[in-house]
Design a protein around this motif. Structure first.
Motif, PDB file in Angstrom:
ATOM      1  N   GLU A 148      10.531   4.318   1.656  1.00  0.00           N
ATOM      2  CA  GLU A 148       9.352   4.328   2.327  1.00  0.00           C
ATOM      3  C   GLU A 148       8.604   5.474   1.105  1.00  0.00           C
ATOM      4  O   GLU A 148       9.428   6.578   1.193  1.00  0.00           O
ATOM      5  N   ILE A 149       7.696   5.332   0.868  1.00  0.00           N
ATOM      6  CA  ILE A 149       6.847   6.622   0.873  1.00  0.00           C
ATOM      7  C   ILE A 149       6.670   7.582   1.842  1.00  0.00           C
ATOM      8  O   ILE A 149       5.839   8.007   2.411  1.00  0.00           O
ATOM      9  N   TYR A 150       6.637   9.022   0.751  1.00  0.00           N
ATOM     10  CA  TYR A 150       7.064  10.100   2.082  1.00  0.00           C
ATOM     11  C   TYR A 150       6.796  11.118   1.452  1.00  0.00           C
ATOM     12  O   TYR A 150       6.046  11.642   1.423  1.00  0.00           O
ATOM     13  N   ILE A 185      -1.775   6.902   4.711  1.00  0.00           N
ATOM     14  CA  ILE A 185      -0.875   6.768   3.051  1.00  0.00           C
ATOM     15  C   ILE A 185       0.586   6.338   3.788  1.00  0.00           C
ATOM     16  O   ILE A 185       1.123   5.865   4.125  1.00  0.00           O
ATOM     17  N   ARG A 186       1.421   7.721   4.279  1.00  0.00           N
ATOM     18  CA  ARG A 186       2.612   7.754   5.075  1.00  0.00           C
ATOM     19  C   ARG A 186       3.050   6.125   6.279  1.00  0.00           C
ATOM     20  O   ARG A 186       3.835   5.685   5.905  1.00  0.00           O
ATOM     21  N   LEU A 187       1.832   5.826   7.202  1.00  0.00           N
ATOM     22  CA  LEU A 187       1.787   4.808   8.148  1.00  0.00           C
ATOM     23  C   LEU A 187       1.669   3.868   7.420  1.00  0.00           C
ATOM     24  O   LEU A 187       2.510   2.256   7.742  1.00  0.00           O
ATOM     25  N   THR A 188       0.671   3.644   6.720  1.00  0.00           N
ATOM     26  CA  THR A 188       0.681   2.192   6.109  1.00  0.00           C
ATOM     27  C   THR A 188       1.771   1.810   5.865  1.00  0.00           C
ATOM     28  O   THR A 188       2.845   0.886   5.550  1.00  0.00           O
ATOM     29  N   ALA A 189       2.495   3.028   4.144  1.00  0.00           N
ATOM     30  CA  ALA A 189       3.955   2.458   4.308  1.00  0.00           C
ATOM     31  C   ALA A 189       4.843   2.639   5.240  1.00  0.00           C
ATOM     32  O   ALA A 189       5.475   0.856   4.439  1.00  0.00           O
ATOM     33  N   VAL A 190       5.090   2.477   5.783  1.00  0.00           N
ATOM     34  CA  VAL A 190       5.825   2.434   6.998  1.00  0.00           C
ATOM     35  C   VAL A 190       5.663   1.380   7.765  1.00  0.00           C
ATOM     36  O   VAL A 190       6.621   0.245   7.434  1.00  0.00           O
ATOM     37  N   PHE A 192       3.885  -1.611   6.585  1.00  0.00           N
ATOM     38  CA  PHE A 192       3.605  -2.817   5.738  1.00  0.00           C
ATOM     39  C   PHE A 192       5.186  -2.220   4.921  1.00  0.00           C
ATOM     40  O   PHE A 192       5.739  -3.365   3.866  1.00  0.00           O
ATOM     41  N   ASN A 193       5.917  -1.359   5.009  1.00  0.00           N
ATOM     42  CA  ASN A 193       6.936  -1.591   4.271  1.00  0.00           C
ATOM     43  C   ASN A 193       6.759  -1.341   2.657  1.00  0.00           C
ATOM     44  O   ASN A 193       7.813  -2.031   1.775  1.00  0.00           O
ATOM     45  N   ILE A 194       6.096  -0.606   2.247  1.00  0.00           N
ATOM     46  CA  ILE A 194       5.424  -0.482   0.540  1.00  0.00           C
ATOM     47  C   ILE A 194       5.903   0.301   0.223  1.00  0.00           C
ATOM     48  O   ILE A 194       6.865   1.655   0.985  1.00  0.00           O
ATOM     49  N   SER A 195       6.960   0.129  -0.993  1.00  0.00           N
ATOM     50  CA  SER A 195       7.694   1.463  -1.923  1.00  0.00           C
ATOM     51  C   SER A 195       7.049   1.571  -2.835  1.00  0.00           C
ATOM     52  O   SER A 195       7.050   1.093  -3.972  1.00  0.00           O
TER      53      SER A 195
ATOM     54  N   LEU B  29      17.432   6.060  -5.175  1.00  0.00           N
ATOM     55  CA  LEU B  29      16.825   6.796  -4.528  1.00  0.00           C
ATOM     56  C   LEU B  29      15.105   6.579  -5.282  1.00  0.00           C
ATOM     57  O   LEU B  29      15.151   5.964  -6.609  1.00  0.00           O
ATOM     58  N   ASP B  30      14.222   6.534  -4.520  1.00  0.00           N
ATOM     59  CA  ASP B  30      12.944   5.939  -5.955  1.00  0.00           C
ATOM     60  C   ASP B  30      12.477   7.429  -6.621  1.00  0.00           C
ATOM     61  O   ASP B  30      12.977   8.076  -6.786  1.00  0.00           O
ATOM     62  N   PRO B  31      11.362   6.780  -7.501  1.00  0.00           N
ATOM     63  CA  PRO B  31      11.365   7.735  -8.885  1.00  0.00           C
ATOM     64  C   PRO B  31      11.047   8.811  -8.091  1.00  0.00           C
ATOM     65  O   PRO B  31      11.392  10.484  -8.587  1.00  0.00           O
ATOM     66  N   PHE B  32      10.390   9.749  -6.734  1.00  0.00           N
ATOM     67  CA  PHE B  32       9.228  10.630  -6.373  1.00  0.00           C
ATOM     68  C   PHE B  32      10.910  11.555  -5.364  1.00  0.00           C
ATOM     69  O   PHE B  32      11.291  12.811  -6.140  1.00  0.00           O
ATOM     70  N   GLY B  33      12.054  10.699  -5.397  1.00  0.00           N
ATOM     71  CA  GLY B  33      13.369  11.416  -4.653  1.00  0.00           C
ATOM     72  C   GLY B  33      13.647  11.700  -5.759  1.00  0.00           C
ATOM     73  O   GLY B  33      14.797  12.496  -5.706  1.00  0.00           O
TER      74      GLY B  33
END
Lengths: 207, 207, 207
Positions: A148-150, A185-190, A192-195, B29-33
């Motif tokens: 997930e986008i963090y 961004i963070r909550l949307t990613a979590v 909707f499980n976006i990565s 890991l994802d690209p930013f990771g």
């Protein structure tokens, strides 16, 4: 400016302390263990930022931060029994702390006359490293490395701050907009499980 | 002197970024990771050294380091699919970074008028800690603690540097010889599977 | 005062080096790995304290600390074969180091004119973080988070020091009493398996 950073530091410390305490309680640590993990989560990122730029560590002469952490950890310990599922509040408090701290990091970098890319990096360090240290210390794989986008949210928020600053957007909008942007961004990613798009061609699971 | 250290810092950061990115990709890991792990691997040791001796952190006013890390991580992500076996390039880039960074660490210690044993220690910190932090962060047992000679190579290289300096060997031989020495020791140990004599009498496996 | 801190630093480094080396040998690391873990355990807490308050790192111009660590690690490696059970000496040396370092941390905080709560926190950082770093680095769950009273002992010792100082108790009693207090609390907790009251209502095991 300093008052705003002070206020953000205190509220960010509180929410990260809650998030740290919730994760520590999932690992069933004793009360002082919970407090220490809450403290590491709350001040870890900002402490690393201050050490890196040789600035006075932000909580050293500021008891409000310590009290915010103790309050956050205590609140989490008291109201824990009321929460059936820990995951949702953890994600929420984590996103809030990420937004608040990332933007302070960028601002403190600007005050120290650092280049734009280093400012964004300092924002990410401030927002992300408390959580990384928390996860390392309780032997969890750092959430920042999961799909997930963090860190991405923190970096994008930093870019937005610098962009709005160039457009001469006044305070407090200059702070509030990127903070909200990061949280959304963070909550949307979590939820909707976006990565990020995968860089791995084969379909193997995470190692 | 400073130009040589600058050059070594940039190339060392590049090779350690490649090594960090390859290990991060093994963990999918994802690209930013991947980028963050590459960054930690590349600057972790030198950052700890600079913080310990209260010197300005080497990448803070130096965007070349950041670009070297981003380039290294990107190269690793793009050419990853061309590599069937990750182990060999990881060992090679790791050995290169170990040699380059260990010797800068010793030199920076000497510039700060520290004692010989502390200079060798700073060299080891610079060369080894990026990799230790990388391994801690991706939940791997640090390679430095495995039985192949790793920190040992860094320490021996530091001794060689101080010895050559006493013999008044001129630059750039003074730098190049111990760097090659470290790389050769490390690669020899890996390829021939050499380790320090065991201090354990029984034949149990590693815990 | 400085001589007492110096003496405590050296003996604390020695006992923590023994404790670190014993745990590293349980993980069957090679001799240099054992030495590095001993070093991290011995100086980790004090180093973090010094970095946080921007004080010169205590072992940087003090080779006695380095020699104390090397001696401690060597003694542990040589006499290891004589010890059938590691657990007891580890607990003892750990408790000794905890007591010695916690009180130096409080004293150094007082010298830097920090508030009482920050002084107690610095004492805990000094006493506890070497062990946390040691455990993180060898992939163990930090002993400080297990249910036996550990950080708690350090915090209580810090309170006792400040209380005795208010009563104007003279040196060396002012130092010795809280150090013994911490050691006794910690060892009592270990031997009688005492822990803080649980904050978890259900009877699940530690995660």
């Amino acid at each position: 400016m300093d008052t705003i950073i002070e206020y953000i530091n205190i509220s960010g410390s509180f929410v990260f302390a809650v998030s740290g305490a919730l994760i520590a309680m999932k690992k069933r640590l004793d009360p002082f263990g919970v407090l220490i993990v809450a403290f590491i989560t709350a001040v870890g990122g900002g402490t690393l930022r201050d050490i890196l730029i040789d600035r006075q560590v932000f909580w050293l002469y500021n008891n409000s931060i310590i009290y915010a952490v103790i309050t956050g950890a205590t609140v989490a310990m008291i109201f824990k029994s009321k929460m059936n599922f820990f995951s949702k509040p953890i994600f929420f408090y984590d996103a809030l702390g990420l937004g608040l701290f990332s933007i302070t990091g960028v601002q403190i970098g600007l005050e120290a006359d650092l280049s734009s890319s280093i400012c964004i990096l300092l924002g990410t360090v401030t927002g992300v490293f408390g959580g990384v240290l928390r996860d390392v210390v309780v032997n969890r794989i750092p959430v920042v490395f999961k799909k997930e986008i963090y860190a991405t949210a923190s970096i994008l928020g930093g870019f937005l701050y610098l962009f709005l600053m160039k457009l001469e957007v006044p305070n407090p909008y200059l702070q509030i907009a990127p903070i909200l942007f990061i949280i959304i961004i963070r909550l949307t990613a979590v939820f909707f499980n976006i990565s990020l798009p995968s860089i791995y061609k084969d379909k193997l699971k995470h190692g």
